[in-house]
Design a protein around this motif. Structure first.
Motif, PDB file in Angstrom:
ATOM      1  N   SER A 101      14.261  21.736  27.535  1.00  0.00           N
ATOM      2  CA  SER A 101      15.498  21.332  28.205  1.00  0.00           C
ATOM      3  C   SER A 101      16.461  22.523  28.169  1.00  0.00           C
ATOM      4  CB  SER A 101      16.122  20.123  27.509  1.00  0.00           C
ATOM      5  OG  SER A 101      16.492  20.439  26.184  1.00  0.00           O
ATOM      6  N   TYR A 102      17.340  22.590  29.160  1.00  0.00           N
ATOM      7  CA  TYR A 102      18.280  23.706  29.276  1.00  0.00           C
ATOM      8  C   TYR A 102      19.706  23.186  29.408  1.00  0.00           C
ATOM      9  CZ  TYR A 102      14.668  27.219  29.795  1.00  0.00           C
ATOM     10  OH  TYR A 102      13.621  28.073  29.565  1.00  0.00           O
ATOM     11  N   HIS A 103      20.649  23.998  28.923  1.00  0.00           N
ATOM     12  CA  HIS A 103      22.079  23.726  29.038  1.00  0.00           C
ATOM     13  C   HIS A 103      22.696  24.878  29.833  1.00  0.00           C
ATOM     14  CE1 HIS A 103      21.421  20.858  25.802  1.00  0.00           C
ATOM     15  NE2 HIS A 103      20.775  21.823  25.178  1.00  0.00           N
ATOM     16  N   GLU A 104      23.418  24.548  30.893  1.00  0.00           N
ATOM     17  CA  GLU A 104      24.041  25.587  31.708  1.00  0.00           C
ATOM     18  C   GLU A 104      25.229  26.187  30.965  1.00  0.00           C
ATOM     19  OE1 GLU A 104      26.215  25.814  35.978  1.00  0.00           O
ATOM     20  OE2 GLU A 104      24.189  24.953  35.973  1.00  0.00           O
ATOM     21  N   ILE A 105      25.283  27.516  30.934  1.00  0.00           N
ATOM     22  CA  ILE A 105      26.385  28.235  30.310  1.00  0.00           C
ATOM     23  C   ILE A 105      27.424  28.577  31.373  1.00  0.00           C
ATOM     24  CG2 ILE A 105      27.074  30.322  29.073  1.00  0.00           C
ATOM     25  CD1 ILE A 105      24.138  30.454  28.044  1.00  0.00           C
ATOM     26  N   LEU A 106      26.959  29.096  32.501  1.00  0.00           N
ATOM     27  CA  LEU A 106      27.879  29.480  33.564  1.00  0.00           C
ATOM     28  C   LEU A 106      27.151  29.637  34.873  1.00  0.00           C
ATOM     29  CD1 LEU A 106      27.795  32.856  34.313  1.00  0.00           C
ATOM     30  CD2 LEU A 106      28.402  32.857  31.923  1.00  0.00           C
ATOM     31  N   ARG A 107      27.967  29.616  35.937  1.00  0.00           N
ATOM     32  CA  ARG A 107      27.499  29.824  37.304  1.00  0.00           C
ATOM     33  C   ARG A 107      28.533  30.734  37.947  1.00  0.00           C
ATOM     34  NH1 ARG A 107      24.286  26.316  40.852  1.00  0.00           N
ATOM     35  NH2 ARG A 107      23.899  25.168  38.921  1.00  0.00           N
ATOM     36  N   GLN A 108      28.103  31.860  38.461  1.00  0.00           N
ATOM     37  CA  GLN A 108      29.042  32.867  38.969  1.00  0.00           C
ATOM     38  C   GLN A 108      28.606  33.339  40.348  1.00  0.00           C
ATOM     39  OE1 GLN A 108      31.742  34.126  37.205  1.00  0.00           O
ATOM     40  NE2 GLN A 108      32.295  35.392  38.932  1.00  0.00           N
ATOM     41  N   GLN A 109      29.552  33.465  41.262  1.00  0.00           N
ATOM     42  CA  GLN A 109      29.300  34.049  42.579  1.00  0.00           C
ATOM     43  C   GLN A 109      30.202  35.261  42.764  1.00  0.00           C
ATOM     44  OE1 GLN A 109      29.958  31.186  45.707  1.00  0.00           O
ATOM     45  NE2 GLN A 109      28.114  30.024  45.199  1.00  0.00           N
ATOM     46  N   TYR A 110      29.699  36.241  43.502  1.00  0.00           N
ATOM     47  CA  TYR A 110      30.496  37.420  43.824  1.00  0.00           C
ATOM     48  C   TYR A 110      29.921  38.055  45.070  1.00  0.00           C
ATOM     49  CZ  TYR A 110      26.711  39.014  40.924  1.00  0.00           C
ATOM     50  OH  TYR A 110      25.468  39.172  40.392  1.00  0.00           O
ATOM     51  N   ASN A 111      30.735  38.923  45.686  1.00  0.00           N
ATOM     52  CA  ASN A 111      30.362  39.559  46.947  1.00  0.00           C
ATOM     53  C   ASN A 111      30.020  41.020  46.740  1.00  0.00           C
ATOM     54  OD1 ASN A 111      30.945  37.243  48.588  1.00  0.00           O
ATOM     55  ND2 ASN A 111      33.100  37.699  48.304  1.00  0.00           N
ATOM     56  N   PHE A 112      28.946  41.429  47.403  1.00  0.00           N
ATOM     57  CA  PHE A 112      28.635  42.850  47.538  1.00  0.00           C
ATOM     58  C   PHE A 112      29.065  43.238  48.945  1.00  0.00           C
ATOM     59  CE2 PHE A 112      25.202  41.820  44.402  1.00  0.00           C
ATOM     60  CZ  PHE A 112      25.664  42.639  43.395  1.00  0.00           C
ATOM     61  N   SER A 113      29.801  44.343  49.076  1.00  0.00           N
ATOM     62  CA  SER A 113      30.267  44.819  50.377  1.00  0.00           C
ATOM     63  C   SER A 113      30.108  46.326  50.468  1.00  0.00           C
ATOM     64  CB  SER A 113      31.744  44.449  50.577  1.00  0.00           C
ATOM     65  OG  SER A 113      31.938  43.076  50.481  1.00  0.00           O
ATOM     66  N   PRO A 114      28.848  46.821  50.543  1.00  0.00           N
ATOM     67  CA  PRO A 114      28.659  48.269  50.649  1.00  0.00           C
ATOM     68  C   PRO A 114      29.385  48.808  51.872  1.00  0.00           C
ATOM     69  CG  PRO A 114      26.580  47.161  50.238  1.00  0.00           C
ATOM     70  CD  PRO A 114      27.596  46.099  50.520  1.00  0.00           C
ATOM     71  N   PRO A 115      29.987  49.982  51.808  1.00  0.00           N
ATOM     72  CA  PRO A 115      29.907  50.937  50.698  1.00  0.00           C
ATOM     73  C   PRO A 115      30.967  50.732  49.628  1.00  0.00           C
ATOM     74  CG  PRO A 115      31.065  51.963  52.504  1.00  0.00           C
ATOM     75  CD  PRO A 115      30.690  50.561  52.969  1.00  0.00           C
ATOM     76  N   GLY A 116      31.804  49.731  49.742  1.00  0.00           N
ATOM     77  CA  GLY A 116      32.883  49.507  48.770  1.00  0.00           C
ATOM     78  C   GLY A 116      32.399  48.853  47.490  1.00  0.00           C
ATOM     79  N   ALA A 117      32.319  47.534  47.475  1.00  0.00           N
ATOM     80  CA  ALA A 117      31.932  46.786  46.270  1.00  0.00           C
ATOM     81  C   ALA A 117      30.416  46.727  46.175  1.00  0.00           C
ATOM     82  CB  ALA A 117      32.519  45.380  46.322  1.00  0.00           C
ATOM     83  N   THR A 118      29.840  47.576  45.342  1.00  0.00           N
ATOM     84  CA  THR A 118      28.387  47.648  45.211  1.00  0.00           C
ATOM     85  C   THR A 118      27.911  47.343  43.796  1.00  0.00           C
ATOM     86  OG1 THR A 118      28.464  50.014  44.713  1.00  0.00           O
ATOM     87  CG2 THR A 118      28.195  49.387  47.030  1.00  0.00           C
ATOM     88  N   ARG A 119      28.833  47.047  42.898  1.00  0.00           N
ATOM     89  CA  ARG A 119      28.478  46.867  41.499  1.00  0.00           C
ATOM     90  C   ARG A 119      29.270  45.701  40.909  1.00  0.00           C
ATOM     91  NH1 ARG A 119      26.604  50.378  37.576  1.00  0.00           N
ATOM     92  NH2 ARG A 119      27.610  50.201  35.582  1.00  0.00           N
ATOM     93  N   GLU A 120      28.578  44.878  40.137  1.00  0.00           N
ATOM     94  CA  GLU A 120      29.211  43.758  39.444  1.00  0.00           C
ATOM     95  C   GLU A 120      28.813  43.827  37.978  1.00  0.00           C
ATOM     96  OE1 GLU A 120      31.508  40.327  38.908  1.00  0.00           O
ATOM     97  OE2 GLU A 120      31.385  41.645  40.647  1.00  0.00           O
ATOM     98  N   VAL A 121      29.808  43.900  37.101  1.00  0.00           N
ATOM     99  CA  VAL A 121      29.568  43.945  35.658  1.00  0.00           C
ATOM    100  C   VAL A 121      30.139  42.677  35.061  1.00  0.00           C
ATOM    101  CG1 VAL A 121      30.011  45.182  33.506  1.00  0.00           C
ATOM    102  CG2 VAL A 121      29.679  46.469  35.630  1.00  0.00           C
ATOM    103  N   GLU A 122      29.322  41.956  34.316  1.00  0.00           N
ATOM    104  CA  GLU A 122      29.730  40.707  33.679  1.00  0.00           C
ATOM    105  C   GLU A 122      29.516  40.851  32.177  1.00  0.00           C
ATOM    106  OE1 GLU A 122      31.011  38.054  35.232  1.00  0.00           O
ATOM    107  OE2 GLU A 122      30.762  38.841  37.251  1.00  0.00           O
TER     108      GLU A 122
END
Length: 157
Positions: A101-122
């Motif tokens: 069985s599993y317990h959800e810790i988190l659910r995250q969405q984010y946008n990649f918009s090359p050439p600008g936003a190309t990296r997501e650090v969590e």
């Protein structure tokens, strides 16, 4: 690193930074697919490559199965995308019973918009004890299409 390919089911961190769990010796990894040029070890083991990438489009799962129950206090993830604009989602879940069985810790969405936003650090502080499995599900594009999931780095402490 012990790994198995599984079927689909229902700021950078320095490699030498102390405190990170040695996943290579303490866990087995299951993945739904991997590109031969971007194996999962490249995301889990510091200094072994530029990260993991799925072999095919669509939702992917990375599951860490720990040899002994662990206490997890920190999670660090790095996602990188330079080629395709998209909205990605990931879901993080944990288990204390070997994946029954599993317990959800988190659910995250984010946008990649090359050439600008190309990296997501969590970076998350956790307080989980007795963890026997940790699962990351990645939906590379919530709108569908042919995007392939990737993960540049995953570290646990």
């Amino acid at each position: 690193m012990r790994k198995r390919i599984i079927g689909h089911g229902p700021g950078e961190v320095a490699a030498a930074e102390p405190g990170w769990i040695d996943l290579e010796s303490l866990a087995q990894v299951e993945i739904t697919s991997e590109d031969v040029d971007h194996p999962i070890e490249a995301a889990l083991i510091p200094g072994t490559g530029s990260g993991w990438r799925a072999a095919q489009p669509g939702e992917q799962t990375i599951r860490l199965l720990f040899d002994e129950p662990l206490r997890l206090e920190r999670l660090h993830l790095v996602f990188h995308e330079v080629g395709q604009e998209r909205t990605q989602e990931f879901i993080l879940r944990w288990s204390s019973d070997g994946g029954q069985s599993y317990h959800e810790i988190l659910r995250q969405q984010y946008n990649f918009s090359p050439p600008g936003a190309t990296r997501e650090v969590e970076d998350y502080d956790l307080d989980l004890d007795g963890v026997t499995a940790l699962e990351v599900k990645i939906v590379p594009n919530i709108s569908g299409g042919n995007a392939r999931a990737s993960l540049a780095q995953l570290r646990l402490a």
